[in-house]
Design an enzyme around this catalytic site. Structure first.
Site, PDB file in Angstrom:
ATOM      1  N   ASN A  60     -11.437  -9.306  -2.488  1.00  0.00           N
ATOM      2  CA  ASN A  60     -10.229  -8.491  -2.603  1.00  0.00           C
ATOM      3  C   ASN A  60      -9.133  -9.166  -3.427  1.00  0.00           C
ATOM      4  O   ASN A  60      -7.992  -8.699  -3.454  1.00  0.00           O
ATOM      5  CB  ASN A  60      -9.690  -8.142  -1.223  1.00  0.00           C
ATOM      6  CG  ASN A  60     -10.724  -7.426  -0.379  1.00  0.00           C
ATOM      7  OD1 ASN A  60     -11.284  -7.997   0.547  1.00  0.00           O
ATOM      8  ND2 ASN A  60     -11.030  -6.193  -0.747  1.00  0.00           N
ATOM      9  N   ILE A  85      -3.909  -8.994  -5.736  1.00  0.00           N
ATOM     10  CA  ILE A  85      -4.445  -8.784  -4.391  1.00  0.00           C
ATOM     11  C   ILE A  85      -4.620  -7.294  -4.127  1.00  0.00           C
ATOM     12  O   ILE A  85      -3.738  -6.498  -4.441  1.00  0.00           O
ATOM     13  CB  ILE A  85      -3.492  -9.368  -3.328  1.00  0.00           C
ATOM     14  CG1 ILE A  85      -3.244 -10.856  -3.595  1.00  0.00           C
ATOM     15  CG2 ILE A  85      -4.042  -9.158  -1.926  1.00  0.00           C
ATOM     16  CD1 ILE A  85      -2.060 -11.414  -2.859  1.00  0.00           C
ATOM     17  N   CYS A  86      -5.765  -6.940  -3.536  1.00  0.00           N
ATOM     18  CA  CYS A  86      -5.954  -5.554  -3.098  1.00  0.00           C
ATOM     19  C   CYS A  86      -5.823  -5.534  -1.582  1.00  0.00           C
ATOM     20  O   CYS A  86      -6.744  -5.902  -0.871  1.00  0.00           O
ATOM     21  CB  CYS A  86      -7.326  -5.047  -3.528  1.00  0.00           C
ATOM     22  SG  CYS A  86      -7.635  -3.357  -2.999  1.00  0.00           S
ATOM     23  N   LEU A  87      -4.635  -5.171  -1.115  1.00  0.00           N
ATOM     24  CA  LEU A  87      -4.401  -5.109   0.329  1.00  0.00           C
ATOM     25  C   LEU A  87      -3.497  -3.911   0.592  1.00  0.00           C
ATOM     26  O   LEU A  87      -2.443  -3.780  -0.031  1.00  0.00           O
ATOM     27  CB  LEU A  87      -3.738  -6.420   0.804  1.00  0.00           C
ATOM     28  CG  LEU A  87      -3.457  -6.540   2.303  1.00  0.00           C
ATOM     29  CD1 LEU A  87      -4.750  -6.475   3.102  1.00  0.00           C
ATOM     30  CD2 LEU A  87      -2.732  -7.832   2.624  1.00  0.00           C
ATOM     31  N   GLN A 140     -11.148  -5.819  -5.244  1.00  0.00           N
ATOM     32  CA  GLN A 140     -10.290  -6.033  -6.403  1.00  0.00           C
ATOM     33  C   GLN A 140     -11.144  -6.647  -7.505  1.00  0.00           C
ATOM     34  O   GLN A 140     -10.983  -6.318  -8.672  1.00  0.00           O
ATOM     35  CB  GLN A 140      -9.138  -6.975  -6.023  1.00  0.00           C
ATOM     36  CG  GLN A 140      -8.230  -7.382  -7.157  1.00  0.00           C
ATOM     37  CD  GLN A 140      -7.292  -6.261  -7.545  1.00  0.00           C
ATOM     38  OE1 GLN A 140      -6.898  -5.455  -6.715  1.00  0.00           O
ATOM     39  NE2 GLN A 140      -6.964  -6.188  -8.820  1.00  0.00           N
TER      40      GLN A 140
END
EC number: 2.3.2.23
Lengths: 202, 199
Positions: free
Chosen positions: B83, B91-93, B126
């Site tokens: 991610n 960051i993919c959050l 990500q």
């Protein structure tokens, strides 16, 4: 400023702290005022009534149905930032403008808030004890019915025959504006006639 | 509005400094300027993960509309995680995007990122390359992540076998980080990594 005074008097009450005398004179600049050094220990002891968004003592306090406390200006800005997803900033429960309860503490009525440009807090809901909703509904329908018929001829006459004309004078004949207004008024007359005929037929 | 953002960061900053996570060296927060708009975060790699023992630095930028919009956070330290982009650190959050809520703080963001290191979401990646490896070759992924933690995040676990492969490619004249990325991408197959670097 008022809030700070209130805060200071609260401090005096609860902590019997003589340092609080310095706080009412603070100008609102947290870095230089003598009250600033006091504010750190205050946070530790007294965070229960802090707004969950600005983390300051809540002003124009509202509470959501899920029990979370906010300043109304903060919560309003949160709700208007994401109009499609209206949720509580703390627990993500569904909320809306109508579903928050304002909190009126003692002395809140004479609180002259300088930020009146903000939307006012939603009013509290207070339901009447007896139920007379059916009567109310009937009244409503009647009112709408009489308005629909009654208003039509007046507006029609007023707009097309210039009764009681209080508008600015007509532009002199021959100018372009005169021409345009003539065309416009003819269009409106035509629309009005059409509407009248349609009403009669229907 | 910038005012409310700065005021809140001040409060949050104090909150983080006093928190027990800082006391236990799990998270850290530093100011980069006096306007409270840029900060540097640091999180410790959680135990029982390939990131254990590593220290990961984060770049935090506070938008003017904070806290109504989330802070912009990315990794400065290079990291191998489904991610997190291995190239940019992006960051993919969800809570840094549409799931942000105004009551969240920098402390909760740092703790969430730590939790992300413990529990990756390979289905919402990500970095697609890392995510594929995570799903298809879990053991290779763990080794790679450990190696990256050792090299870039001062991690304690050396992966001598992987280091040897990197130096082998370096001997062929490739730049070290590029060689490491190529090997990581190609599941540490030297032949494929060389092809990848040449193409």
């Amino acid at each position: 400023m008022y809030r700070q005074k209130l805060y200071a008097s609260l401090k005096q009450l609860f902590k019997k702290n003589t340092m609080a005398e310095a706080a009412p004179s603070s100008s609102g600049a947290p870095s230089s005022s003598p009250g600033a050094s006091n504010s750190i220990p205050d946070e530790e002891t007294n965070g229960t009534y802090d707004c969950n968004i600005c983390l300051d003592i809540a002003k124009d306090t509202v509470v959501t149905f899920c029990g979370h406390l906010f300043c109304w200006p903060c919560l309003h800005q949160w709700l208007s930032t994401r109009p499609d997803r209206q949720m509580c900033p703390v627990c993500k429960a569904g909320i809306s403008k109508e579903k928050v309860i304002p909190i009126y503490g003692r002395g809140s009525t004479d609180n002259k808030d300088p930020r009146e440009k903000l939307p006012p807090r939603p009013s509290a809901q207070r339901s009447e004890p007896e139920n007379n909703s059916s009567f109310g509904n009937f009244n409503m329908g009647n009112l709408q019915f009489s308005f629909g018929i009654g208003a039509f001829p007046f507006t029609f006459f007023a707009s097309n025959f210039n009764l009681g004309d209080a508008r600015p004078g007509n532009p002199s004949a021959g100018t372009q504006q005169h021409q345009e207004e003539r065309v416009l008024s003819q269009i409106f007359l035509f629309v009005a006639m059409f509407f009248a005929i349609w009403l009669i037929i229907a | 509005m910038a005012n409310i953002a700065a005021q809140r960061i001040q409060r949050e900053f104090r909150e983080v400094i006093k928190s027990e996570e800082v006391a236990k060296c799990h998270i850290k927060l530093e100011l980069k300027n006096d306007e409270y708009t840029e900060l540097k975060g640091e999180i410790a790699g959680p135990p029982d993960t390939p990131y254990d023992g590593g220290v990961f630095q984060l770049d935090i930028i506070i938008p003017e509309t904070y806290p109504f919009n989330p802070p912009k956070v990315k990794f400065i330290t290079k990291i191998w995680h489904p991610n997190i982009s291995s190239v940019t650190g992006a960051i993919c959050l969800d809570i840094l995007k549409d799931q942000w809520a105004a009551a969240m703080t920098l402390r909760t963001v740092l703790l969430s990122l730590q939790a992300l290191l413990s529990a990756a979401e390979p289905d919402d990646p990500q970095d697609a390359v890392v995510a594929r490896q995570y799903k298809e070759q879990q053991s290779v992924f763990r080794q790679t992540a450990k190696h990256w933690t050792y090299i870039y995040a001062k991690g304690p676990h050396r992966e001598a076998e992987l280091e040897a492969k990197v130096s082998q490619l370096r001997g062929m004249g490739f730049e070290e980080h590029k060689a490491r990325v190529a090997l990581s991408t190609c599941d540490w197959n030297i032949q494929r990594a060389t092809d990848h670097l040449i193409s």
